[in-house]
Scaffold this active site. Sequence first.
Site, short mmCIF file in Angstrom:
data_model
loop_
_atom_site.label_atom_id
_atom_site.label_comp_id
_atom_site.label_asym_id
_atom_site.label_seq_id
_atom_site.Cartn_x
_atom_site.Cartn_y
_atom_site.Cartn_z
CG HIS A 178 10.36 -3.51 33.72
ND1 HIS A 178 10.28 -3.01 32.45
CD2 HIS A 178 11.15 -2.67 34.40
CE1 HIS A 178 10.97 -1.91 32.35
NE2 HIS A 178 11.52 -1.67 33.53
CG ASN A 179 7.85 -5.42 29.97
OD1 ASN A 179 7.79 -4.55 30.82
ND2 ASN A 179 6.78 -5.86 29.30
#
Length: 342
Positions: free
Chosen positions: A241-242
């Site tokens: 994520h991210n």
Amino acid sequence: MKFTAEQIAGILEGEIVGNPMVEVFRLSKIEEGTEGSLTFLSNPKYLNYIYSTEASVTIVNNTFVPENELRTTLIKVEDAYQAFSKLLEYYNHVKNNKSGIEQPSVISENVKYGIQLYLGSFSFIGNNVILGDNVKIHPNCYVGDNVIIGDNVTLFAGAKVFSETIIGNNCAIYSGAIIGSDGFGFAPHADGTYSKIPQIGNVIIEDNVDIGSCTTIDRATMGSTIIRKGVKLDNQIQVAHNVEIGENTVIAAQTGIAGSTKIGKNCMIGGQVGFAGHLTIGNNVRIQAQSGVGRNVKDGEILQGSPTFGYTEFSKSYVHFKNLPKIISEFEELKKTINNKD
């Protein structure tokens, strides 16, 4: 599909030497050529095979002059390797240029799609999805709610694209890839248990991106996980994520990138490389296979090892590491000599 030598020469702008009407319907290596197959010769190591190949048509360089009798029809081009690659691309385009909606499949409410859509059987399209022109979604694919997919995108069989994902133009998502599943986020409690942190962001994939089979790209906790234009990801890569991956970066299989790490432009990353989270990797970085990256990396660095350090220093150190038993033995002998002198 059958093609004549004349048709192939037209596609490649080549010159025919032999029978222009001979037909081919398969591709082969030159040493494995059979009647009805098309092959090419570009590497001098395989020159002898052109006199024994059973292939009906062989693509060769303009400079090729046979020294013995040939059974194969030649198509002469400026660069045989590039011409064969062009032909593979053309063949792949023709083979995959399906259109229409197969049944059973599901198209939910408020879906918009452009011309030449192909939706394979047992596929599902969620609510409010927007699909561009010439989108090819092969059987057993899943496209979640509010997904946007640009023009000339192919989802191969079994690919999954979860809600809110945005995919640009000219992308390929190969079989088993999962785009936009939940990021790995849990909050620890005093009693040793964990609670799930909702992952409410999305994934953005820009233009001209290839994502290999069984690669997973997690949605952001908040904001977006971003794959910039021109990125090429091999099979079985984990993008957490991210994460952000910069333009035209290439990553080989089984690499894992932990959350919130930013990788720059034009990087080349070998297989089984591991990245810790919250790192910044510069542009034009080269990282050798099986390296472990636990620090920020400046532009242009070339790294190897776990933990990584400079490739040149690694190579020098490795020479000594291989000789370590001998060095220890010599050191012990030296100690004995010094002790005896005392």
